[in-house]
Motif scaffolding. Structure first.
Motif, PDB file in Angstrom:
ATOM      1  N   GLU A 225       0.828  -1.139  -0.022  1.00 28.90           N
ATOM      2  CA  GLU A 225       0.045   0.018   0.168  1.00 28.90           C
ATOM      3  C   GLU A 225       1.034   1.140  -0.053  1.00 28.90           C
ATOM      4  OE1 GLU A 225      -3.309   0.207   0.036  1.00 28.90           O
ATOM      5  OE2 GLU A 225      -3.715  -1.919   0.601  1.00 28.90           O
ATOM      6  N   GLY A 226       0.393   2.264  -0.702  1.00 24.61           N
ATOM      7  CA  GLY A 226       1.177   3.564  -0.677  1.00 24.61           C
ATOM      8  C   GLY A 226       1.899   3.729  -1.910  1.00 24.61           C
ATOM      9  N   GLU A 227       2.759   4.844  -1.776  1.00 24.99           N
ATOM     10  CA  GLU A 227       3.726   5.062  -3.152  1.00 24.99           C
ATOM     11  C   GLU A 227       5.096   5.163  -3.073  1.00 24.99           C
ATOM     12  OE1 GLU A 227       2.763   9.518  -3.825  1.00 24.99           O
ATOM     13  OE2 GLU A 227       3.525  10.162  -1.592  1.00 24.99           O
ATOM     14  N   VAL A 228       5.787   5.120  -4.058  1.00 25.34           N
ATOM     15  CA  VAL A 228       7.302   4.669  -4.083  1.00 25.34           C
ATOM     16  C   VAL A 228       7.756   5.593  -5.293  1.00 25.34           C
ATOM     17  CG1 VAL A 228       6.923   2.417  -5.286  1.00 25.34           C
ATOM     18  CG2 VAL A 228       9.044   3.035  -4.089  1.00 25.34           C
ATOM     19  N   THR A 229       9.097   6.192  -5.034  1.00 30.03           N
ATOM     20  CA  THR A 229       9.586   6.710  -6.250  1.00 30.03           C
ATOM     21  C   THR A 229      11.051   5.964  -6.387  1.00 30.03           C
ATOM     22  OG1 THR A 229       8.878   8.813  -5.729  1.00 30.03           O
ATOM     23  CG2 THR A 229      10.727   8.742  -6.913  1.00 30.03           C
ATOM     24  N   PHE A 230      11.489   5.688  -7.483  1.00 28.94           N
ATOM     25  CA  PHE A 230      12.620   4.858  -7.906  1.00 28.94           C
ATOM     26  C   PHE A 230      13.628   5.846  -8.542  1.00 28.94           C
ATOM     27  CE2 PHE A 230       9.235   1.494  -8.009  1.00 28.94           C
ATOM     28  CZ  PHE A 230       9.984   0.770  -6.757  1.00 28.94           C
ATOM     29  N   ASP A 231      14.513   6.347  -7.782  1.00 26.32           N
ATOM     30  CA  ASP A 231      15.119   7.573  -8.204  1.00 26.32           C
ATOM     31  C   ASP A 231      16.867   7.071  -8.804  1.00 26.32           C
ATOM     32  OD1 ASP A 231      16.359   6.655  -5.804  1.00 26.32           O
ATOM     33  OD2 ASP A 231      16.324   8.825  -4.951  1.00 26.32           O
ATOM     34  N   VAL A 232      17.160   5.720  -8.710  1.00 29.62           N
ATOM     35  CA  VAL A 232      18.281   5.333  -9.327  1.00 29.62           C
ATOM     36  C   VAL A 232      18.079   4.905 -10.897  1.00 29.62           C
ATOM     37  CG1 VAL A 232      19.940   3.498  -9.196  1.00 29.62           C
ATOM     38  CG2 VAL A 232      19.115   4.389  -7.193  1.00 29.62           C
ATOM     39  N   PRO A 233      18.781   5.591 -11.603  1.00 30.27           N
ATOM     40  CA  PRO A 233      18.448   5.111 -13.109  1.00 30.27           C
ATOM     41  C   PRO A 233      18.858   3.704 -13.597  1.00 30.27           C
ATOM     42  CG  PRO A 233      20.643   6.557 -13.052  1.00 30.27           C
ATOM     43  CD  PRO A 233      19.903   6.410 -11.589  1.00 30.27           C
ATOM     44  N   MET A 234      18.133   3.523 -14.650  1.00 26.49           N
ATOM     45  CA  MET A 234      18.367   2.118 -15.116  1.00 26.49           C
ATOM     46  C   MET A 234      18.118   1.905 -16.596  1.00 26.49           C
ATOM     47  SD  MET A 234      16.449  -0.334 -12.446  1.00 26.49           S
ATOM     48  CE  MET A 234      17.631  -1.582 -12.970  1.00 26.49           C
ATOM     49  N   THR A 235      18.505   0.997 -17.287  1.00 22.08           N
ATOM     50  CA  THR A 235      18.153   0.610 -18.397  1.00 22.08           C
ATOM     51  C   THR A 235      17.361  -0.674 -18.499  1.00 22.08           C
ATOM     52  OG1 THR A 235      20.280   1.556 -19.568  1.00 22.08           O
ATOM     53  CG2 THR A 235      19.009   0.036 -20.830  1.00 22.08           C
ATOM     54  N   ILE A 236      16.131  -0.591 -19.166  1.00 28.28           N
ATOM     55  CA  ILE A 236      15.351  -1.779 -18.865  1.00 28.28           C
ATOM     56  C   ILE A 236      14.956  -2.033 -20.600  1.00 28.28           C
ATOM     57  CG2 ILE A 236      13.185  -3.011 -17.993  1.00 28.28           C
ATOM     58  CD1 ILE A 236      13.420  -1.383 -15.555  1.00 28.28           C
ATOM     59  N   ARG A 237      14.907  -3.276 -20.987  1.00 29.09           N
ATOM     60  CA  ARG A 237      14.648  -3.540 -22.385  1.00 29.09           C
ATOM     61  C   ARG A 237      15.503  -2.258 -23.134  1.00 29.09           C
ATOM     62  NH1 ARG A 237       8.370  -6.021 -21.450  1.00 29.09           N
ATOM     63  NH2 ARG A 237       8.900  -7.233 -20.025  1.00 29.09           N
ATOM     64  N   GLY A 238      16.477  -2.029 -23.157  1.00 30.76           N
ATOM     65  CA  GLY A 238      17.193  -1.227 -23.986  1.00 30.76           C
ATOM     66  C   GLY A 238      16.758   0.132 -23.945  1.00 30.76           C
ATOM     67  N   GLU A 239      15.781   0.617 -22.878  1.00 32.91           N
ATOM     68  CA  GLU A 239      15.407   1.850 -22.666  1.00 32.91           C
ATOM     69  C   GLU A 239      16.016   2.356 -21.571  1.00 32.91           C
ATOM     70  OE1 GLU A 239      13.090   3.754 -24.759  1.00 32.91           O
ATOM     71  OE2 GLU A 239      12.541   2.008 -26.181  1.00 32.91           O
ATOM     72  N   PRO A 240      16.216   3.927 -21.228  1.00 28.14           N
ATOM     73  CA  PRO A 240      16.585   4.438 -20.090  1.00 28.14           C
ATOM     74  C   PRO A 240      15.586   4.681 -19.292  1.00 28.14           C
ATOM     75  CG  PRO A 240      16.951   5.884 -22.055  1.00 28.14           C
ATOM     76  CD  PRO A 240      16.647   4.752 -22.679  1.00 28.14           C
ATOM     77  N   ILE A 241      15.523   4.523 -17.977  1.00 29.82           N
ATOM     78  CA  ILE A 241      14.231   4.682 -17.135  1.00 29.82           C
ATOM     79  C   ILE A 241      14.746   5.791 -15.985  1.00 29.82           C
ATOM     80  CG2 ILE A 241      12.817   3.643 -15.547  1.00 29.82           C
ATOM     81  CD1 ILE A 241      12.817   2.143 -18.373  1.00 29.82           C
TER      82      ILE A 241
END
Lengths: 365, 365
Positions: A225-241
């Protein structure tokens, strides 16, 4: 030879794979992992193990897969090899991290399906995957080669015994607890962990841990329950996140936002029902990993981070014969907890601004 | 990719190993044979074979062997792999031809002894050994890299079908004949071949031939009489060998002389009783090989040469259930027959100054 290569080999053979005299060892060698292979071979000789080296090249695999008509048969000889093996050591280290980029997805899938028994036989051994710090991996991390080597050996050449003891304390707290709360800028999330068992992933088969480096404690949460922010950059399926924000209600994702890569996250969440739920809560405890390098083997173990995975849960975290969240995907997303953050178990803070309850901010880290 | 690499792969897969859909193929890759491995993987994918690549590195082997206490166990996993394999393709191509130079002889011997069943399982497959023309092999041949590549592909990319037909004619003459006489400067030697069967070594498992390139017809002579001079230079046991002269009486060596390396030849002849006798008479018929390159895979197939081996005879040349000359050694020595030479079978000349009876000196060669 760089003394660190030799130390890496020793940690892999002794701490991680617990190689014994007479063990039948398969050593999988990436094209640029030759130097580490030589060091590992020396260790295996000293320990009196039997050695067969295989060659794991993205370019060879690409040529084979693209030329094949896709009607793959199961390779009996490869299955026989792994069925007779005690230990499999994989030394990753290619020359181009994108070497198989133009292999069609359906071909990969058909190849993986035909090799299910090979994979299972391999997972039945004391297998450990590691990486040799190659130029290609340095490039992927946007780092100079020597800079990357320093980074990689800081991550790999830990005092694993002492880290395993620290991680055991965190595991015990999670095993005893019922609810986890994560609070940091843009994040206030609660998850149930009642009845779940955490894994002390200490880079050794003795801890059910198959990656070197490792250094995380993970479990399988539910009822998020609630909200979350992912602030570490990643590449997923070749796309920057970048900066993914998720909102959960009754365990399921209800809102998705991201500064970059929102489409990829939506695509993942829509894979199946399980992809809307979390399969993993992981606490990164390897402080030798102090930066993001675009390689999940390292990134998810970074000290002072927490990661959550959408999708499949690991059986090791569940009561016997019970299956947890099921999904075709397992995608990790990472958040920094080094500042203005706290992690609570049943209302007690176990980590604040990256410091665990048994540490002080300056010492013992 | 150099088109010749692709052609080399096709000859290896189709002509030499006769790979069929569903075959379980082990591809042994030397550290510098990567490019050929990619081309072979493509062919194997096209043919619908199953591929497992192994890594064959002298440096890895050296590190392992030198670290081991010498009490080797049989590697079950490696034996299981070869027992389940249909085809083994070995792509030689290291980075230093002397990579294992400092491994003690007794260690090599103990390792080989422990792996007897592995070797036997490997020999029970359709196995073929070839070489990728690497810088290290060019250096060993005292040639520039590109010059060596030209040489190697001239040797490998033959019209094998047509050469096999020519070699079949020579084989038939030897099979029908009772006595061979070789005459050239410093040589007048007679050998009995009555009851023996020649092998048409046409670089294909279909001809009981396991080397690419090949291109020789060989049989197992006995009752050798007379003298012979070997004028093609060689390196044996690390020593340069020049102009060896042997005299035979009643099948056995009675006199040994050499301009260089006489000690090595004496050492070989004194190994055991069989080492005093010949185990092989081979007629080199690969005219793509026009010079000595210090690699036995190429040298003994050189066109316009004849080689004789001291020591062990091949079973394929003998009547079933009969064993020929036995010895722990099999050492080839080569003589040039391109000038002032003739090879006779039962008094009829079958080759004069390098030209066979079915050829003319200018045409058909």
């Amino acid at each position: 030879m760089d003394e660190r290569v030799r130390e890496h080999a020793e940690v892999l053979v002794d701490w991680s794979a617990r190689v014994e005299p007479g063990d039948d060892v398969v050593l999988s060698v990436g094209p640029d992992a030759h130097e580490l292979a030589v060091a590992v071979a020396e260790c295996l000789g000293e320990r009196g193990a039997n050695l067969l080296a295989t060659y794991s090249s993205g370019e060879v695999t690409r040529a084979y897969l693209r030329a094949h008509d896709g009607d793959f048969a199961e390779p009996d000889h490869e299955r026989a090899l792994y069925e007779a093996a005690d230990v499999v050591l994989s030394l990753g280290g290619g020359r181009n991290a994108s070497a198989t980029a133009d292999v069609p997805g359906e071909t990969r899938q058909a190849y993986a399906t035909a090799r299910a028994d090979v994979r299972e036989a391999r997972f039945d051994t004391r297998w450990v995957s590691t990486l040799h710090p190659t130029r290609s991996l340095a490039q992927q991390a946007n780092m100079a080669t020597e800079e990357y080597r320093e980074f990689a050996y800081d991550a790999i050449l830990r005092d694993w015994e002492s880290l395993a003891e620290k991680m055991a304390r965190v595991k015990d707290r999670l095993d005893e607890g019922n609810e986890v709360r994560l609070v940091s800028p843009g994040t206030d999330l609660t998850m149930s962990i009642d009845g779940r068992t955490a894994v002390n992933s200490a880079a050794s088969v003795a801890y059910d841990s198959h990656n070197l480096p490792s250094g995380e404690v993970f479990t399988a949460p539910y009822a998020t329950e609630g909200e979350v922010t992912f602030d570490v950059p990643m590449t997923i399926r070749g796309e920057p996140i970048r900066d993914v924000r998720l909102e959960f209600e009754s365990g399921e994702v209800v809102t998705i936002e991201a500064d970059q890569g929102e489409g990829v996250i939506r695509e993942i969440v829509e894979t199946d029902d399980g992809a809307r739920r979390l399969g993993e809560l992981g606490i990164g405890m390897n402080r030798g990993i102090d930066r993001y390098t675009n390689t999940i083997l390292f990134d998810e173990k970074m000290g002072d981070t927490v990661h959550l995975a959408l999708g499949r849960a690991y059986d090791a975290c569940l009561p016997e014969d019970e299956s947890g969240n099921e999904s075709a995907v397992h995608v990790d997303l990472i958040t920094d907890v080094s500042e203005q953050s706290r992690l609570e178990v049943d209302g007690e803070v176990i980590q604040r601004d990256g410091t665990f309850w048994f540490e002080s901010a300056e010492d013992d880290r």
